[in-house]
Write a protein that holds these residues in place. Structure first.
Motif, PDB file in Angstrom:
ATOM      1  N   ASP A   1       5.342   1.656 -11.400  1.00 22.33           N
ATOM      2  CA  ASP A   1       4.059   2.164 -10.883  1.00 22.33           C
ATOM      3  C   ASP A   1       3.280   2.918 -11.966  1.00 22.33           C
ATOM      4  OD1 ASP A   1       5.019   1.115  -8.543  1.00 22.33           O
ATOM      5  OD2 ASP A   1       5.321   3.043  -7.537  1.00 22.33           O
ATOM      6  N   LYS A   2       4.014   3.674 -12.787  1.00 24.60           N
ATOM      7  CA  LYS A   2       3.358   4.427 -13.864  1.00 24.60           C
ATOM      8  C   LYS A   2       2.798   3.486 -14.928  1.00 24.60           C
ATOM      9  CE  LYS A   2       6.338   8.521 -13.425  1.00 24.60           C
ATOM     10  NZ  LYS A   2       7.427   9.286 -14.086  1.00 24.60           N
ATOM     11  N   VAL A   3       3.630   2.558 -15.378  1.00 19.88           N
ATOM     12  CA  VAL A   3       3.213   1.648 -16.452  1.00 19.88           C
ATOM     13  C   VAL A   3       2.024   0.801 -16.021  1.00 19.88           C
ATOM     14  CG1 VAL A   3       3.921  -0.339 -17.847  1.00 19.88           C
ATOM     15  CG2 VAL A   3       5.513   1.567 -17.496  1.00 19.88           C
ATOM     16  N   LEU A   4       2.043   0.347 -14.769  1.00 21.37           N
ATOM     17  CA  LEU A   4       0.987  -0.539 -14.265  1.00 21.37           C
ATOM     18  C   LEU A   4      -0.172   0.226 -13.617  1.00 21.37           C
ATOM     19  CD1 LEU A   4       3.304  -3.285 -12.710  1.00 21.37           C
ATOM     20  CD2 LEU A   4       2.174  -3.311 -14.950  1.00 21.37           C
TER      21      LEU A   4
ATOM     22  N   LYS B   1       0.827  -1.208   0.000  1.00 21.35           N
ATOM     23  CA  LYS B   1       0.000   0.000   0.000  1.00 21.35           C
ATOM     24  C   LYS B   1       0.865   1.264   0.000  1.00 21.35           C
ATOM     25  CE  LYS B   1      -4.227  -1.824   0.597  1.00 21.35           C
ATOM     26  NZ  LYS B   1      -5.426  -1.532  -0.187  1.00 21.35           N
ATOM     27  N   ASP B   2       0.450   2.236  -0.755  1.00 23.63           N
ATOM     28  CA  ASP B   2       1.121   3.530  -0.754  1.00 23.63           C
ATOM     29  C   ASP B   2       0.758   4.290   0.525  1.00 23.63           C
ATOM     30  OD1 ASP B   2       2.406   5.847  -1.359  1.00 23.63           O
ATOM     31  OD2 ASP B   2       1.155   6.383  -3.066  1.00 23.63           O
ATOM     32  N   ASN B   3      -0.520   4.327   0.832  1.00 21.70           N
ATOM     33  CA  ASN B   3      -1.003   4.983   2.051  1.00 21.70           C
ATOM     34  C   ASN B   3      -1.708   3.925   2.900  1.00 21.70           C
ATOM     35  OD1 ASN B   3      -1.606   7.315   3.718  1.00 21.70           O
ATOM     36  ND2 ASN B   3      -3.722   7.027   3.081  1.00 21.70           N
ATOM     37  N   TYR B   4      -1.129   3.627   4.061  1.00 20.05           N
ATOM     38  CA  TYR B   4      -1.646   2.540   4.902  1.00 20.05           C
ATOM     39  C   TYR B   4      -2.336   3.126   6.129  1.00 20.05           C
ATOM     40  CZ  TYR B   4      -1.801  -2.173   6.852  1.00 20.05           C
ATOM     41  OH  TYR B   4      -2.233  -3.380   7.339  1.00 20.05           O
TER      42      TYR B   4
ATOM     43  N   GLN C   1      -4.438   2.603  -7.620  1.00 19.67           N
ATOM     44  CA  GLN C   1      -4.902   1.537  -6.730  1.00 19.67           C
ATOM     45  C   GLN C   1      -4.253   1.627  -5.347  1.00 19.67           C
ATOM     46  OE1 GLN C   1      -5.235  -2.381  -8.866  1.00 19.67           O
ATOM     47  NE2 GLN C   1      -4.112  -1.269 -10.446  1.00 19.67           N
ATOM     48  N   ASN C   2      -3.619   2.793  -5.070  1.00 16.27           N
ATOM     49  CA  ASN C   2      -2.959   3.011  -3.780  1.00 16.27           C
ATOM     50  C   ASN C   2      -1.871   1.978  -3.526  1.00 16.27           C
ATOM     51  OD1 ASN C   2      -2.476   4.325  -1.293  1.00 16.27           O
ATOM     52  ND2 ASN C   2      -3.831   2.908  -0.209  1.00 16.27           N
TER      53      ASN C   2
END
Length: 210
Positions: free
Chosen positions: A165-168, A82-85, A173-174
């Motif tokens: 992260d950019k390509v996918l 997760k980016d923001n947990y 999706q955080n």
């Protein structure tokens, strides 16, 4: 093969056979193995992205220090966190506990309050590092399962996560990419295929206290 023979058989593949593809059953086994990986407090802060799209794999090679395995592999697995947990994850976890185990609130509440407090007092950077460390547990588990199932793999830290992260489209999706694992079957002309494994003697890497 027993588990030790399987671990001796595995190596970080340098060249995959592009003519061979993993079956859906094999991919399903890896997905389930990932889902069963142990995580801290059982919170499962990780996601697995399974890629079988040669255009995307080709695009990611440039962001993987040009390692050709990313394209050659049958599938590319990307372990993310997760980016923001937030404490919302704790709430979801205990809702699942109650759904599966029918555990009473009186039993759950003390542990739920403890975990909520633990997460609230940590910064996002601390939470990211905590969850990132767990990605390596998942990677190790997947590599062991690959070995037992005779699936070849090449664990990778050597890529640019921000570009993945950019390509996918992971930010939407955080999620943040942490590790990559191309999987498939070794090529007959992989120069590493028949080389003996280089490891210390077990008594040099293990300390026994009786």
């Amino acid at each position: 093969m027993n588990i030790i023979d399987s671990l001796k058989w595995r190596y970080a593949v340098k060249k995959f056979d592009t003519e061979k593809q993993l079956s859906q059953s094999q991919i399903d086994t890896l997905k389930e193995a990932f889902n069963l990986t142990a995580t801290s407090y059982g919170l499962q802060p990780l996601k697995l992205v399974v890629i079988k799209n040669k255009e995307i794999q080709k695009e990611l090679v440039a962001h993987s220090w040009n390692q050709p395995q990313v394209l050659e592999a049958s599938h590319l697995l990307v372990i993310c966190t997760k980016d923001n947990y937030t404490t919302h994850e704790v709430k979801n976890y205990f809702n699942l506990v109650q759904k599966i185990r029918n555990t009473p609130d009186s039993v759950i509440q003390p542990f739920k309050e403890f975990l909520t407090a633990e997460i609230e007092k940590k910064t996002q950077e601390e939470l990211f590092l905590w969850n990132k460390n767990q990605a390596y547990i998942a990677l190790g588990n997947l590599m062991t399962v690959c070995a037992t199932e005779k699936i070849d793999a090449c664990p990778m830290e050597g890529f640019i996560p921000e570009e993945y992260d950019k390509v996918l489209n992971l930010k939407a999706q955080n999620l943040k990419s942490i590790l990559a694992l191309p999987v498939g079957f070794r090529a007959n002309d992989d120069y590493m295929k028949d080389l003996p494994k280089v490891r210390k003697e077990t008594n040099q890497s293990v300390i026994e206290i009786n």
